[in-house]
Design an enzyme around this catalytic site. Structure first.
Site, PDB file in Angstrom:
ATOM      1  N   THR A 189       3.383  -6.624  -8.610  1.00  0.00           N
ATOM      2  CA  THR A 189       2.036  -6.443  -7.781  1.00  0.00           C
ATOM      3  C   THR A 189       1.094  -6.224  -8.906  1.00  0.00           C
ATOM      4  OG1 THR A 189       3.208  -5.443  -5.953  1.00  0.00           O
ATOM      5  CG2 THR A 189       1.042  -4.902  -6.253  1.00  0.00           C
ATOM      6  N   ARG A 217       7.332 -11.240   6.176  1.00  0.00           N
ATOM      7  CA  ARG A 217       7.628 -10.112   5.609  1.00  0.00           C
ATOM      8  C   ARG A 217       6.194  -9.522   5.033  1.00  0.00           C
ATOM      9  NH1 ARG A 217       6.959  -7.604   0.388  1.00  0.00           N
ATOM     10  NH2 ARG A 217       8.256  -5.697   0.020  1.00  0.00           N
ATOM     11  N   VAL A 218       5.874  -8.354   5.595  1.00  0.00           N
ATOM     12  CA  VAL A 218       4.676  -7.873   4.564  1.00  0.00           C
ATOM     13  C   VAL A 218       5.019  -6.500   4.002  1.00  0.00           C
ATOM     14  CG1 VAL A 218       2.452  -6.743   5.153  1.00  0.00           C
ATOM     15  CG2 VAL A 218       3.084  -8.918   6.321  1.00  0.00           C
ATOM     16  N   GLY A 219       4.599  -6.449   2.834  1.00  0.00           N
ATOM     17  CA  GLY A 219       5.237  -5.093   2.148  1.00  0.00           C
ATOM     18  C   GLY A 219       4.035  -4.062   2.084  1.00  0.00           C
ATOM     19  N   ASP A 220       4.237  -3.317   0.996  1.00  0.00           N
ATOM     20  CA  ASP A 220       3.157  -1.958   1.028  1.00  0.00           C
ATOM     21  C   ASP A 220       1.661  -2.331   0.572  1.00  0.00           C
ATOM     22  OD1 ASP A 220       4.194  -2.625  -1.674  1.00  0.00           O
ATOM     23  OD2 ASP A 220       3.607  -0.812  -2.323  1.00  0.00           O
ATOM     24  N   THR A 242       9.067  -1.250  -5.006  1.00  0.00           N
ATOM     25  CA  THR A 242       9.767  -1.744  -3.749  1.00  0.00           C
ATOM     26  C   THR A 242       9.151  -1.274  -2.603  1.00  0.00           C
ATOM     27  OG1 THR A 242      11.048   0.261  -4.218  1.00  0.00           O
ATOM     28  CG2 THR A 242      11.989  -1.665  -5.033  1.00  0.00           C
TER      29      THR A 242
HETATM   30  N1  GLY Z   1       5.090  -3.801  -3.812  1.00  0.00           N
HETATM   31  C1  GLY Z   1       4.757  -5.053  -3.350  1.00  0.00           C
HETATM   32  C2  GLY Z   1       5.760  -5.629  -2.288  1.00  0.00           C
HETATM   33  O1  GLY Z   1       6.689  -4.890  -1.928  1.00  0.00           O
HETATM   34  O2  GLY Z   1       5.428  -6.420  -1.632  1.00  0.00           O
END
Ligand code: GLY
Length: 325
Positions: A189, A217-220, A242
């Protein structure tokens, strides 16, 4: 007047001294130094922290070494779905986009959401249409392709699980073409945090997510408080790692909460989240964090994290490895 400070990151993971050639290492140091210097130039010219983090992340998105914008990883469908977020510590204004596929710079779209809409998060084609209406450049999805990321995806597609990707180098580029991806050791990232001369904080984060992630999927990264947070009262933070673990622990917000409610210092709060809270839920990665006094904390619980910072007119400082790596 505060001395302006900016810090950036380009992802964390299994990055050891033996994993990068001298040439690769030099390439990362140069890119990090140039981008942090560009952020310093914005701040030293009287620009705001918000402007500086936006510009730094825009440049990180344009750099193919990092997993955001050009150079982003591939989804299970062989596409790119990008997420980004920006937050202004002065008034808690924030904007984010998720699952965008045709915006050259998702961070500029996030900024448009913040400044031109009454919302915080827009997703998918509607986010793209909104951003395009506000002048954000659209590109063909091919623009995001890089051969390294494509080869990574070709090696893992068809496997049921997503691969945490882009620490850019538990293997050298040459090895990456031949070795299997380690599913637990690669992720990336980009992000920036800054303090401007007026005492304002800001944070920005952008990512391609994780290799072979499920479509949608969407992350943080685009989630306020998970992968990005800024509040003049406490801290500006951008995370890498993660994503699901950073979401479950509201990691970036928790750093600010520890400072506000428990009186912890920036370093104490950042270390507690990175070395105690996140590992309890399998969270690997790191953060860059800055407080209103210009203190910096750049902790990570992996072997390395691409990172850099610059204070006032001083030369940028860049680093890749943990002290022990
Ligand atoms: N930290 C980026 C993601 O997991 O999408």
């Amino acid at each position: 007047m505060s001395t302006p400070v900016i810090a950036i990151h380009g992802g964390a993971g299994t990055i050891t001294r033996v994993s990068l050639t001298a040439e690769e290492e030099a390439r990362y140091h140069l890119a990090l130094a140039e981008i942090v210097a560009a952020g310093q130039a914005v701040l030293n010219a009287g620009g705001s922290a918000l402007e500086a983090v936006t510009e730094a992340v825009r440049l990180l998105e344009d750099c193919p070494l990092f997993n955001a914008g050009h150079g982003a990883v591939y989804t299970s469908e062989g596409k790119h779905e990008l997420d980004a977020c920006v937050m202004n510590g002065a008034d808690l204004a924030s904007g984010a986009v998720a699952c965008v596929t045709q915006l050259r710079n998702p961070i500029l779209a996030a900024r448009a959401v913040m400044e031109k809409s009454e919302h915080v998060l827009l997703v998918g084609p509607a986010a793209e249409a909104f951003a395009a209406r506000h002048g954000v450049v659209t590109v063909s999805p091919d623009y995001f392709h890089t051969e390294v990321r494509h080869q990574q995806w070709l090696r893992v597609r068809g496997q049921a699980r997503a691969m945490l990707d882009h620490d850019a180098s538990s293997f050298s580029f040459a090895q990456q073409a031949a070795e299997p991806i380690d599913p637990d050791h690669k992720f990336g990232t980009v992000g920036a945090v800054a303090l401007d001369q007026f005492g304002n904080l800001a944070a920005a984060t952008s990512t391609g997510g994780i290799t072979n992630k499920q479509a949608g999927r969407v992350g943080d990264s685009p989630i306020i408080g998970a992968g990005c947070y800024a509040n003049n009262a406490t801290v500006a933070v951008s995370a890498t790692g993660t994503g699901e673990a950073f979401m479950r622990t509201a990691a970036c917000y928790d750093i600010g909460a520890r400072m506000a409610y428990a009186g912890q210092s920036l370093q104490e709060a950042s270390d507690a989240v990175v070395f105690e809270t996140l590992p309890k839920v399998g969270g690997r990665g790191g953060v860059i964090a800055i407080d209103a006094h210009g203190n910096l904390a750049l902790p990570f619980n992996t072997e390395g994290m691409y990172r850099a910072y610059g204070r006032g007119e001083l030369a940028p400082v860049t680093a890749i490895y943990a002290e022990s790596a």
